[in-house]
Design a protein around this motif. Structure first.
Motif: not given
Length: 499
Positions: A481-499
């Motif tokens: 639950q802790f790790v998956h809760g933290c992961a909610l703060n992150f966006q897709s790899h593609k959106s990180n690359l092409f923003r």
């Protein structure tokens, strides 16, 4: 007017231009005042192998030092983010088909102890969860194909590496170094002159130019023109420890989703990398020519990737080992000229960068003399050998039984005392963290990384007959639950690359 102190770098590529950039950045005031001149000599006739390459998070620090944001260089080098290395098929008899070595981030301080405790209690026969990717955030982000960029309200820094086209990165670093005042000289060096005391005096070029220097940096690749051929520094082969000496490489198309991990897959006489760039996958089969020939390796790679027989591949040779010294007389060896440990954990650029940084500190502290040369050589020798040990463990611990290659690796007795002690502590259920600290290995691969490897190979005894039904910290601390809760703060790899 006084003559500037002249540093001459022989060879470009990523290593040469990385050295040029770090020197020019660190000693910018000396370059600006003409007290220091940095030149890089590069042959126009030597091609650069532009394979897909991966890094550790050390490269992130390199760009931060140079004040270069990701967005300024990544697109120009077809680069992607790297959160994890996934290993497939190295230990099938353990029942673990795939395991991960995620890069360790600040937020993992909340979960990494539970991971290591679970690994230790599993060594005692307790049925605990020991999959590293479920404890360490980057492992979860890799499974969810998310990039490392976080919103401003996420208060933890995330470590990550990169995948990139090595040829394009070298070209980018060349342009940046020139902007910092580095002189780029295209010439073919055909002879090296020396002073009576053995120091290198100049590089004699085919076109008649004589390039003088006070200090030289050998980035001439496996040829090691200055350190090995000219100064005679001994090369120490790692053939007894690491069997692989060749590779065959081929690109394949990129799919809709761009992964954030390198995938390493065991094949019959080595392993295959799959590295995602924005425009393609880079693939390569690293193998031992003692167990398979080049044609057989190419056929096996094509079969693994489901390619047509007429697909064109490139073949590379590797010299795995290291020079006895990286700094001799007035010369420093960097990159392949200093040594090479095969690319299973993407350590090549990491070791190159560390060597340059350590040299800069030693050269400055020694007042631009050789005073701290022995101390530098000792540090780098230890770093290379301990990195080698971590790679050797990947082969020694394999549980494959489908080829002579894997059986020979498993029966290999050429292990360092350091590696023997680590494995002894592990199998005797000792405290691996204390052993890593006792050997002063935390700056190489730390206890968490060793747990990723050893747990990932399923290097455990059979489960005890009577289980207490408690003691699994993954469940008891609700880490999922802790790790998956933290992961909610992150966006897709593609959106990180092409923003």
């Amino acid at each position: 007017m006084s003559i500037p102190f002249q540093i001459v770098i022989l060879g470009g590529g990523t290593a040469g231009w990385m050295a040029a950039n770090l020197f020019a950045h660190k000693w910018a005031d000396k370059v600006a005042s003409k007290a220091l001149q940095i030149s890089l000599i590069e042959s126009p006739d030597i091609g650069i192998v532009g394979v897909g390459e991966g890094s550790t998070p050390t490269l992130k620090r390199f760009f931060e030092m140079l004040n270069i944001p990701d967005k300024d260089w990544m697109a120009k080098c077809n680069a992607t983010y790297k959160m994890n290395i996934a290993f497939t098929g190295f230990s099938p008899a353990s029942g673990i088909e795939r395991y991960s070595h995620p890069f360790i981030s600040q937020i993992d301080t909340f979960t990494q102890r539970a991971f290591m405790v679970n690994s230790r209690t599993r060594r005692m026969g307790l049925d605990t969860h020991t999959a590293s990717e479920d404890f360490l955030l980057n492992g979860t982000l890799a499974k969810q194909v998310k990039g490392p960029q976080t919103p401003d309200n996420f208060p933890f820094s995330i470590e990550y590496g990169y995948h990139f086209d090595s040829h394009l990165l070298g070209a980018y670093l060349q342009d940046h170094a020139i902007s910092l005042g580095v002189m780029h000289v295209q010439a073919n060096v055909e002879a090296v002159t020396r002073h009576p005391n053995g120091d290198i005096a100049s590089l004699q070029c085919k076109d008649g130019r004589d390039i003088n220097g006070h200090f030289f940096v050998d980035c001439s690749g496996f040829a090691s023109v200055l350190m090995h051929k000219t100064l005679g520094v001994k090369f120490i082969s790692y053939k007894d420890n690491l069997f692989n000496d060749a590779a065959v490489v081929v690109p394949t198309p990129m799919g809709e989703h761009i992964p954030v991990e390198t995938i390493s897959t065991a094949l019959s006489a080595g392993w295959c990398w799959k590295i995602p760039l924005t425009n393609r996958f880079g693939n390569g089969y690293v193998y031992s020519s003692d167990f398979i020939d080049a044609n057989q390796a190419e056929s096996e790679l094509k079969q693994h990737l489901q390619l047509e027989d007429n697909q064109e591949c490139r073949h590379l040779s590797m010299r795995v080992g290291a020079l006895e010294k990286q700094w001799q007389n007035n010369c420093l060896a960097v990159g392949l000229s200093a040594g090479f440990i095969e690319p299973l954990e993407a350590t090549a650029l990491h070791i190159t960068q560390i060597a340059i940084e350590q040299f800069i500190m030693a050269f400055e502290e020694g007042e631009f003399s050789n005073r701290l040369q022995d101390e530098f050589n000792h540090k780098m020798h230890k770093r290379l050998e301990r990195t080698r040990d971590y790679i050797v463990a990947h082969y020694k611990l394999n549980t494959r039984d489908d080829s002579d290659y894997w059986r020979a690796n498993r029966s290999n007795v050429h292990l360092s005392e350091s590696l023997k002690q680590i494995l002894d502590v592990w199998y005797k259920c000792g405290d691996l963290d204390n052993e890593i600290k006792r050997q002063d290995l935390t700056t190489h691969f730390n206890a968490v990384s060793w747990n990723c490897l050893l747990a990932g190979y399923g290097a455990f005894p059979p489960l005890a007959a009577n289980q207490p039904g408690k003691g699994d910290l993954y469940q008891e601390q609700n880490i999922a639950q802790f790790v998956h809760g933290c992961a909610l703060n992150f966006q897709s790899h593609k959106s990180n690359l092409f923003r």
